[in-house]
Scaffold this active site. Structure first.
Site, PDB file in Angstrom:
ATOM      1  N   HIS A 100       1.022  -1.254   0.101  1.00 56.38           N
ATOM      2  CA  HIS A 100      -0.064  -0.117  -0.016  1.00 56.38           C
ATOM      3  C   HIS A 100       0.847   1.276  -0.040  1.00 56.38           C
ATOM      4  O   HIS A 100       0.588   2.244  -0.917  1.00 56.38           O
ATOM      5  CB  HIS A 100      -0.799  -0.078   1.216  1.00 56.38           C
ATOM      6  CG  HIS A 100      -1.872   1.092   1.266  1.00 56.38           C
ATOM      7  ND1 HIS A 100      -3.324   0.944   1.031  1.00 56.38           N
ATOM      8  CD2 HIS A 100      -1.744   2.435   1.841  1.00 56.38           C
ATOM      9  CE1 HIS A 100      -3.740   2.146   1.278  1.00 56.38           C
ATOM     10  NE2 HIS A 100      -2.703   3.016   1.743  1.00 56.38           N
ATOM     11  N   GLU A 101       1.888   1.547   1.020  1.00 59.55           N
ATOM     12  CA  GLU A 101       2.668   2.599   1.102  1.00 59.55           C
ATOM     13  C   GLU A 101       3.519   2.703   0.032  1.00 59.55           C
ATOM     14  O   GLU A 101       3.846   3.932  -0.674  1.00 59.55           O
ATOM     15  CB  GLU A 101       3.409   2.486   2.320  1.00 59.55           C
ATOM     16  CG  GLU A 101       2.724   2.557   3.706  1.00 59.55           C
ATOM     17  CD  GLU A 101       1.575   3.786   3.598  1.00 59.55           C
ATOM     18  OE1 GLU A 101       2.222   5.027   3.217  1.00 59.55           O
ATOM     19  OE2 GLU A 101       0.333   3.630   4.272  1.00 59.55           O
TER      20      GLU A 101
END
Length: 187
Positions: A4-5
């Protein structure tokens, strides 16, 4: 959370912002994304978080569109992982330990995708909303950003958040299971 990051950083990098790369966040290594407090809370209350990837929107040609694309990258990466995991569940879900692992991974990605798109700061959904609002309304909305974490904590600890997260997660599950995977014979 690492994917996600990383997705936020990757999109920012592709849009011309070197900040994620320069800060060492353009990696899938979970150690680069760990927020110590978020990790501790994950084990205590089963709710944690990662360090947000730093970006500098002034590198983007169109600041609002850049922020929009970077914000959407995180939740969409979770939807992508949920789709891949759902396909693997179809083929390997009957294998005891692997099936359980895939089911948990699938559910976590549904939670991350839905939770992060909630338009309350500091979640990704707040940046999406800010990006699509007209300039004046976006400015007014940003004035309330400081209260977002309090509002989010209230929603979490009162359980009110489940009133809209559960139907959204069920809808996303149905979308992935029935509509998106149907052409592949999965579902």
């Amino acid at each position: 959370m690492s994917f996600h990051e990383f997705s936020h950083g990757y999109v920012a990098d592709k849009l011309g912002d070197p900040t994620p790369r320069q800060s060492g966040r353009l990696t899938l290594n979970p150690l680069a994304h760990i927020d110590p407090l978020g990790l501790i809370m994950l084990f205590i209350i089963y709710f944690g978080w990662a360090k947000p990837v730093p970006i500098n929107p002034y590198y983007f040609k169109d600041r609002k569109k850049g922020v929009l694309y970077v914000a959407l990258a995180g939740p969409l990466s979770n939807v992508f992982l949920a789709i891949i995991t759902r396909i693997l569940m179809f083929y390997f879900g009957n294998i005891p330990v692997l099936g359980l692992f895939l089911t948990i991974l699938y559910q976590y990605n549904l939670v991350f995708a839905v939770f992060n798109i909630i338009p309350i700061p500091p979640l990704d959904g707040s940046k999406v909303l800010w990006s699509i609002l007209p300039q004046k309304e976006a400015y007014i909305y940003s004035q309330y950003e400081q209260y977002g974490q309090i509002a989010l904590l209230l929603l979490l600890f009162t359980g009110i958040i489940n009133l809209f997260m559960t139907p959204l997660m069920m809808g996303l599950d149905k979308l992935i299971s029935k509509i998106i995977l149907f052409p592949f014979g999965v579902g």
